[in-house]
Design a protein around this motif. Structure first.
Motif, PDB file in Angstrom:
ATOM      1  N   PHE A  71       0.754  -0.851   0.087  1.00  0.00           N
ATOM      2  CA  PHE A  71      -0.040  -0.310  -0.019  1.00  0.00           C
ATOM      3  C   PHE A  71       0.921   1.225   0.209  1.00  0.00           C
ATOM      4  O   PHE A  71       0.232   1.812   0.176  1.00  0.00           O
ATOM      5  CB  PHE A  71      -0.764   0.176   0.840  1.00  0.00           C
ATOM      6  N   ILE A  72       2.143   1.341   0.310  1.00  0.00           N
ATOM      7  CA  ILE A  72       2.963   1.950   0.556  1.00  0.00           C
ATOM      8  C   ILE A  72       3.584   2.240  -2.147  1.00  0.00           C
ATOM      9  O   ILE A  72       4.846   1.624  -1.718  1.00  0.00           O
ATOM     10  CB  ILE A  72       4.505   2.439   0.719  1.00  0.00           C
ATOM     11  N   THR A  73       3.579   3.046  -2.816  1.00  0.00           N
ATOM     12  CA  THR A  73       3.833   3.315  -3.514  1.00  0.00           C
ATOM     13  C   THR A  73       3.628   5.509  -3.644  1.00  0.00           C
ATOM     14  O   THR A  73       3.030   5.667  -3.382  1.00  0.00           O
ATOM     15  CB  THR A  73       2.785   2.539  -4.705  1.00  0.00           C
ATOM     16  N   GLY A  74       4.984   4.846  -5.209  1.00  0.00           N
ATOM     17  CA  GLY A  74       5.221   7.022  -5.366  1.00  0.00           C
ATOM     18  C   GLY A  74       5.432   7.749  -3.818  1.00  0.00           C
ATOM     19  O   GLY A  74       5.703   8.711  -4.533  1.00  0.00           O
ATOM     20  N   ALA A  75       6.068   6.787  -3.115  1.00  0.00           N
ATOM     21  CA  ALA A  75       6.314   7.804  -2.231  1.00  0.00           C
ATOM     22  C   ALA A  75       7.689   8.177  -2.237  1.00  0.00           C
ATOM     23  O   ALA A  75       8.179   7.503  -2.910  1.00  0.00           O
ATOM     24  CB  ALA A  75       6.045   7.797  -0.713  1.00  0.00           C
ATOM     25  N   ASN A  76       8.143   8.979  -1.609  1.00  0.00           N
ATOM     26  CA  ASN A  76       9.642   8.680  -1.290  1.00  0.00           C
ATOM     27  C   ASN A  76      10.104   9.324   0.323  1.00  0.00           C
ATOM     28  O   ASN A  76       9.492  10.169   0.688  1.00  0.00           O
ATOM     29  CB  ASN A  76      10.230  10.739  -1.976  1.00  0.00           C
ATOM     30  N   ILE A  77      10.704   8.371   0.767  1.00  0.00           N
ATOM     31  CA  ILE A  77      10.838   8.459   2.061  1.00  0.00           C
ATOM     32  C   ILE A  77      11.996   9.360   2.212  1.00  0.00           C
ATOM     33  O   ILE A  77      13.796   7.925   1.808  1.00  0.00           O
ATOM     34  CB  ILE A  77      10.806   7.216   3.189  1.00  0.00           C
ATOM     35  N   PRO A  78      12.371  10.240   2.961  1.00  0.00           N
ATOM     36  CA  PRO A  78      13.199  11.298   3.130  1.00  0.00           C
ATOM     37  C   PRO A  78      13.822   9.929   4.430  1.00  0.00           C
ATOM     38  O   PRO A  78      13.237  10.031   5.369  1.00  0.00           O
ATOM     39  CB  PRO A  78      13.292  12.226   3.713  1.00  0.00           C
ATOM     40  N   VAL A  79      15.611   9.912   4.693  1.00  0.00           N
ATOM     41  CA  VAL A  79      16.497   9.309   5.504  1.00  0.00           C
ATOM     42  C   VAL A  79      17.575  10.159   5.792  1.00  0.00           C
ATOM     43  O   VAL A  79      18.838  10.080   4.915  1.00  0.00           O
ATOM     44  CB  VAL A  79      16.355   7.827   5.386  1.00  0.00           C
ATOM     45  N   ASN A  80      17.915  11.125   6.622  1.00  0.00           N
ATOM     46  CA  ASN A  80      18.112  11.996   6.105  1.00  0.00           C
ATOM     47  C   ASN A  80      18.804  13.103   7.789  1.00  0.00           C
ATOM     48  O   ASN A  80      19.199  13.830   7.441  1.00  0.00           O
ATOM     49  CB  ASN A  80      17.985  13.423   5.226  1.00  0.00           C
ATOM     50  N   GLY A  81      18.589  12.174   8.747  1.00  0.00           N
ATOM     51  CA  GLY A  81      18.472  12.721   9.785  1.00  0.00           C
ATOM     52  C   GLY A  81      18.592  14.325   9.973  1.00  0.00           C
ATOM     53  O   GLY A  81      18.670  14.772  11.688  1.00  0.00           O
ATOM     54  N   GLY A  82      16.962  14.051  10.000  1.00  0.00           N
ATOM     55  CA  GLY A  82      16.635  15.885   9.992  1.00  0.00           C
ATOM     56  C   GLY A  82      16.462  16.838   9.226  1.00  0.00           C
ATOM     57  O   GLY A  82      16.339  18.241   9.870  1.00  0.00           O
ATOM     58  N   TYR A  83      17.813  16.317   8.188  1.00  0.00           N
ATOM     59  CA  TYR A  83      17.903  17.931   7.491  1.00  0.00           C
ATOM     60  C   TYR A  83      16.955  18.806   7.051  1.00  0.00           C
ATOM     61  O   TYR A  83      17.493  20.260   7.657  1.00  0.00           O
ATOM     62  CB  TYR A  83      18.574  17.104   6.856  1.00  0.00           C
ATOM     63  N   PHE A  84      16.080  18.502   7.010  1.00  0.00           N
ATOM     64  CA  PHE A  84      14.779  19.647   6.597  1.00  0.00           C
ATOM     65  C   PHE A  84      14.478  20.387   7.511  1.00  0.00           C
ATOM     66  O   PHE A  84      14.333  21.499   7.745  1.00  0.00           O
ATOM     67  CB  PHE A  84      13.130  18.820   6.486  1.00  0.00           C
ATOM     68  N   MET A  85      14.660  19.966   8.974  1.00  0.00           N
ATOM     69  CA  MET A  85      14.204  20.855  10.614  1.00  0.00           C
ATOM     70  C   MET A  85      15.382  21.972   9.967  1.00  0.00           C
ATOM     71  O   MET A  85      14.703  22.627  10.743  1.00  0.00           O
ATOM     72  CB  MET A  85      13.975  20.208  11.220  1.00  0.00           C
ATOM     73  N   SER A  86      16.373  22.195   9.801  1.00  0.00           N
ATOM     74  CA  SER A  86      17.514  23.072   9.664  1.00  0.00           C
ATOM     75  C   SER A  86      17.293  24.330   8.647  1.00  0.00           C
ATOM     76  O   SER A  86      17.818  25.689   9.284  1.00  0.00           O
ATOM     77  CB  SER A  86      18.995  22.652   8.809  1.00  0.00           C
TER      78      SER A  86
END
Ligand code: CAA
Length: 248
Positions: A232-247
């Protein structure tokens, strides 16, 4: 049920090796596809994966070449069975600012990082839809989401990968095949270690968890997305970046 067969491109590289190990631990028959010319790295890979006793095997292929991918997929089908899982982890960098970038630095990167995804998916997706099961994971990058100085080529290819992911995910959504991308942040790989130390230190300083990622942390995410019960997970992008976006 026979073992699911997984092809991992860039399979002997930093992230690729960790992904191969994780998928083999999860009971998959894994084929690590990579350039046969990487002799030194290949020897280290064989040593690192010796304990997997044939559950991880190496197959030489230049995934930037369509015919190589077709031959790889046929070889795997004959020897191990049709590919149920494809992880596109092959990637190169040609970092330099756009004003200095040669045409070759653009096209070489596109041939590997983006054409490679087309070449592998085009040669495997029909078989997956016919059999009613498939898992495709494209290894993108945080830099495809944020852009990075000196990486107009790489950032474009990595962002393009995710567009490709969503479009293909729609095309095969009703056939039991999922297509997702994973966007790693900076991890402990040779590719990241080639970034000048001062630049790397500045980047790590912006990562909320305060460290580089472990390749095994990316591999765990790939295992999650390629599980039989992840349909049921498709077309998704999973960020695995140590919370980088929060910066930002
Ligand atoms: N931000 C802003 N300005 C920068 C800058 C930055 N990050 N880096 C350099 N500049 C400035 C320089 O100070 C210089 O200024 P002046 O012209 O005033 O002197 C100007 O930009 C041009 O700099 P350079 O001539 O040094 O640029 P270059 O073309 O030689 O490229 C670089 C420099 C090699 C790209 C270097 O900045 C670099 O290595 N950056 C890191 C790139 C990076 O993070 N790559 C990731 C590789 S790993 C990976 O990609 C895996 C993954 O998915 C995460």
């Amino acid at each position: 049920m026979s073992k699911r067969v997984a092809i991992v491109t860039g399979g002997i590289g930093g992230l690729g090796t960790a992904i191969c190990k994780q998928l083999a631990q999860d009971g998959r028959q894994v084929i690590a596809a990579d350039l046969g010319s990487r002799q030194e790295r290949l020897a280290a890979f064989r040593e690192e994966t010796r304990e997997y006793n044939g559950n991880i095997v190496f197959a030489p292929a230049d995934i930037s070449k369509y015919d190589d991918c077709a031959a790889l997929v046929n070889h795997v089908a004959e020897k191990y069975g049709s590919a149920d899982i494809v992880v596109n982890a092959a990637g190169i960098t040609r970092d330099t600012s756009l004003k200095k970038m040669s045409q070759a630095q653009w096209t070489d990167l596109m041939h590997v990082n983006l054409d490679g995804v087309f070449n592998m998916c085009r040669n495997t997706v029909d078989g997956m839809t016919e059999r009613g099961f498939g898992r495709i994971v494209n290894i993108s990058s945080v830099n495809g989401q944020t852009g990075q100085f000196g990486q107009t080529n790489y950032s474009a290819a990595k962002a393009g990968m995710h567009g490709f992911t969503m479009a293909l995910a729609r095309e095969v959504a009703r056939k039991g095949v999922t297509v997702n991308s994973v966007s790693p942040g900076y991890c402990k790989t040779e590719m990241v270690m080639k970034v000048p130390e001062d630049v790397r230190a500045q980047i790590i300083a912006q990562v909320p968890v305060g460290r580089l990622g472990e390749p095994s942390e990316i591999a765990r995410t790939v295992a999650f997305l390629t599980a039989d019960d992840a349909g049921f997970i498709t077309g998704a992008n999973i960020p695995v970046n140590g919370g980088y976006f929060m910066s930002f």
